[in-house]
Design a protein around this motif. Structure first.
Motif, PDB file in Angstrom:
ATOM      1  N   ALA A 159      26.228 -35.754  76.838  1.00  0.00           N
ATOM      2  CA  ALA A 159      27.626 -35.995  77.137  1.00  0.00           C
ATOM      3  C   ALA A 159      28.217 -37.249  76.008  1.00  0.00           C
ATOM      4  CB  ALA A 159      28.081 -36.330  78.424  1.00  0.00           C
ATOM      5  N   TYR A 160      27.600 -38.130  75.937  1.00  0.00           N
ATOM      6  CA  TYR A 160      28.251 -39.041  75.106  1.00  0.00           C
ATOM      7  C   TYR A 160      28.355 -38.456  73.475  1.00  0.00           C
ATOM      8  CZ  TYR A 160      28.495 -43.134  71.809  1.00  0.00           C
ATOM      9  OH  TYR A 160      28.878 -43.734  70.840  1.00  0.00           O
ATOM     10  N   ARG A 161      27.140 -37.925  73.273  1.00  0.00           N
ATOM     11  CA  ARG A 161      26.911 -37.423  71.812  1.00  0.00           C
ATOM     12  C   ARG A 161      28.045 -36.378  71.786  1.00  0.00           C
ATOM     13  NH1 ARG A 161      23.252 -39.205  68.600  1.00  0.00           N
ATOM     14  NH2 ARG A 161      22.885 -37.186  67.604  1.00  0.00           N
ATOM     15  N   MET A 162      28.247 -35.502  72.708  1.00  0.00           N
ATOM     16  CA  MET A 162      29.076 -34.233  72.578  1.00  0.00           C
ATOM     17  C   MET A 162      30.536 -34.634  72.258  1.00  0.00           C
ATOM     18  SD  MET A 162      27.975 -31.491  75.598  1.00  0.00           S
ATOM     19  CE  MET A 162      28.847 -30.435  75.088  1.00  0.00           C
ATOM     20  N   VAL A 163      30.963 -35.839  72.688  1.00  0.00           N
ATOM     21  CA  VAL A 163      32.527 -36.267  72.646  1.00  0.00           C
ATOM     22  C   VAL A 163      32.608 -37.589  71.808  1.00  0.00           C
ATOM     23  CG1 VAL A 163      32.985 -35.320  75.029  1.00  0.00           C
ATOM     24  CG2 VAL A 163      32.378 -37.865  74.742  1.00  0.00           C
ATOM     25  N   ARG A 164      31.478 -38.009  71.167  1.00  0.00           N
ATOM     26  CA  ARG A 164      31.561 -39.440  70.499  1.00  0.00           C
ATOM     27  C   ARG A 164      32.580 -39.214  69.126  1.00  0.00           C
ATOM     28  NH1 ARG A 164      25.823 -39.850  67.301  1.00  0.00           N
ATOM     29  NH2 ARG A 164      26.262 -37.760  66.214  1.00  0.00           N
ATOM     30  N   PRO A 165      33.021 -40.196  68.667  1.00  0.00           N
ATOM     31  CA  PRO A 165      33.634 -40.126  67.503  1.00  0.00           C
ATOM     32  C   PRO A 165      32.659 -40.002  66.367  1.00  0.00           C
ATOM     33  CG  PRO A 165      33.467 -42.355  68.289  1.00  0.00           C
ATOM     34  CD  PRO A 165      33.077 -41.502  69.153  1.00  0.00           C
ATOM     35  N   PRO A 166      33.410 -39.168  65.312  1.00  0.00           N
ATOM     36  CA  PRO A 166      32.308 -38.800  64.263  1.00  0.00           C
ATOM     37  C   PRO A 166      31.970 -40.198  63.487  1.00  0.00           C
ATOM     38  CG  PRO A 166      34.719 -37.956  63.766  1.00  0.00           C
ATOM     39  CD  PRO A 166      34.797 -38.934  65.035  1.00  0.00           C
ATOM     40  N   ALA A 167      30.510 -40.336  63.022  1.00  0.00           N
ATOM     41  CA  ALA A 167      30.102 -41.336  62.440  1.00  0.00           C
ATOM     42  C   ALA A 167      30.963 -41.707  61.169  1.00  0.00           C
ATOM     43  CB  ALA A 167      28.471 -40.834  62.002  1.00  0.00           C
ATOM     44  N   GLU A 168      30.971 -43.084  60.998  1.00  0.00           N
ATOM     45  CA  GLU A 168      31.644 -43.665  59.975  1.00  0.00           C
ATOM     46  C   GLU A 168      30.839 -43.551  58.929  1.00  0.00           C
ATOM     47  OE1 GLU A 168      33.633 -47.319  60.816  1.00  0.00           O
ATOM     48  OE2 GLU A 168      34.496 -46.651  62.664  1.00  0.00           O
ATOM     49  N   LYS A 169      31.264 -43.363  57.700  1.00  0.00           N
ATOM     50  CA  LYS A 169      30.465 -43.388  56.493  1.00  0.00           C
ATOM     51  C   LYS A 169      30.487 -44.762  55.831  1.00  0.00           C
ATOM     52  CE  LYS A 169      31.079 -38.719  55.186  1.00  0.00           C
ATOM     53  NZ  LYS A 169      31.748 -37.750  54.162  1.00  0.00           N
ATOM     54  N   THR A 170      29.177 -45.503  55.606  1.00  0.00           N
ATOM     55  CA  THR A 170      29.200 -46.600  55.108  1.00  0.00           C
ATOM     56  C   THR A 170      29.037 -46.842  53.766  1.00  0.00           C
ATOM     57  OG1 THR A 170      27.038 -47.009  55.577  1.00  0.00           O
ATOM     58  CG2 THR A 170      28.592 -47.523  57.263  1.00  0.00           C
ATOM     59  N   GLU A 171      29.673 -47.633  53.048  1.00  0.00           N
ATOM     60  CA  GLU A 171      29.467 -47.547  51.577  1.00  0.00           C
ATOM     61  C   GLU A 171      28.091 -48.394  50.986  1.00  0.00           C
ATOM     62  OE1 GLU A 171      34.147 -47.395  50.156  1.00  0.00           O
ATOM     63  OE2 GLU A 171      32.841 -48.934  49.400  1.00  0.00           O
ATOM     64  N   GLN A 172      27.466 -47.742  50.331  1.00  0.00           N
ATOM     65  CA  GLN A 172      26.367 -48.619  49.806  1.00  0.00           C
ATOM     66  C   GLN A 172      26.644 -49.708  48.924  1.00  0.00           C
ATOM     67  OE1 GLN A 172      23.266 -45.772  48.881  1.00  0.00           O
ATOM     68  NE2 GLN A 172      22.626 -45.374  50.919  1.00  0.00           N
ATOM     69  N   LYS A 173      26.207 -50.417  48.698  1.00  0.00           N
ATOM     70  CA  LYS A 173      26.278 -51.842  47.811  1.00  0.00           C
ATOM     71  C   LYS A 173      25.281 -51.504  46.473  1.00  0.00           C
ATOM     72  CE  LYS A 173      28.858 -54.946  50.478  1.00  0.00           C
ATOM     73  NZ  LYS A 173      28.924 -56.337  51.086  1.00  0.00           N
ATOM     74  N   LEU A 174      25.817 -51.455  45.389  1.00  0.00           N
ATOM     75  CA  LEU A 174      24.821 -51.321  44.416  1.00  0.00           C
ATOM     76  C   LEU A 174      24.606 -52.675  43.613  1.00  0.00           C
ATOM     77  CD1 LEU A 174      26.409 -48.084  42.691  1.00  0.00           C
ATOM     78  CD2 LEU A 174      24.462 -48.194  44.183  1.00  0.00           C
TER      79      LEU A 174
END
Length: 181
Positions: free
Chosen positions: A166-181
């Motif tokens: 139930a949680y995974r069905m309604v959860r907010p979209p995963a935020e994209k994290t920027e990778q540090k180079l």
């Protein structure tokens, strides 16, 4: 009843984290009709006189098929499947009836008498001949002193799987994290 409470808790957690019910419609879930049919079968099977063991085989077969269809989603499916398997094992080992711990049922004498007499469809009072009693119902679900039912270890695992689903069905979209180079 316990499963419904877990589902509601998972939904509430997902919504509190910024999720949306609209996201549930897009969730890749296969065979949702299977658990619905299993619980409908449980509710109606005893009333229409289906013997306990065939009823158990049909109900848990539908739930395990649902798990098979969704096996690519192990975060919720693994505990759901394990809980299903544990409940099936104890029920099948006891002739199609879930054993309820006698010490637990003693808190509700009228219910204990009905269990002992075989008057509660799909359940029996645990005794000396009970197999896998540790997997039976030994927790009372009685908020505010009102008995909603009894629960087993398998029920808690099923509930955990349902809450995560139930949680995974309604959860907010995963935020994209920027990778540090």
């Amino acid at each position: 009843m316990l499963l419904l409470l877990f589902l509601l808790a998972g939904l509430a957690a997902g919504l509190c984290r910024g999720g949306s019910l609209r996201r549930a419609a897009a969730f890749p879930l296969r065979g949702l009709w299977l658990p619905l049919a299993a619980y409908l079968l449980k509710a109606l099977g005893g009333a229409i006189g289906v013997p306990p063991l065939p009823l158990c085989l049909a109900q848990y077969g539908l739930l395990l098929l649902f798990c098979w269809f969704n096996r690519c989603q192990p975060r919720w499916c693994a505990p759901f499947a394990l809980g299903t398997a544990l409940n099936f094992a104890v029920i099948a080992a006891n002739g199609g009836r879930m054993p309820v711990a006698a010490r637990l049922a003693a808190g509700w004498p009228a219910l204990a008498d009905r269990l002992a007499a075989g008057g509660v469809s799909g359940y029996t009072l645990a005794g000396a001949s009970t197999r896998l009693a540790f997997l039976g119902d030994w927790v009372a679900v009685a908020p505010f002193g009102r008995l909603l039912g009894f629960a087993s270890p398998g029920d808690f695992l099923l509930g955990l799987g349902a809450a995560v689903l139930a949680y995974r069905m309604v959860r907010p979209p995963a935020e994209k994290t920027e990778q540090k180079l």
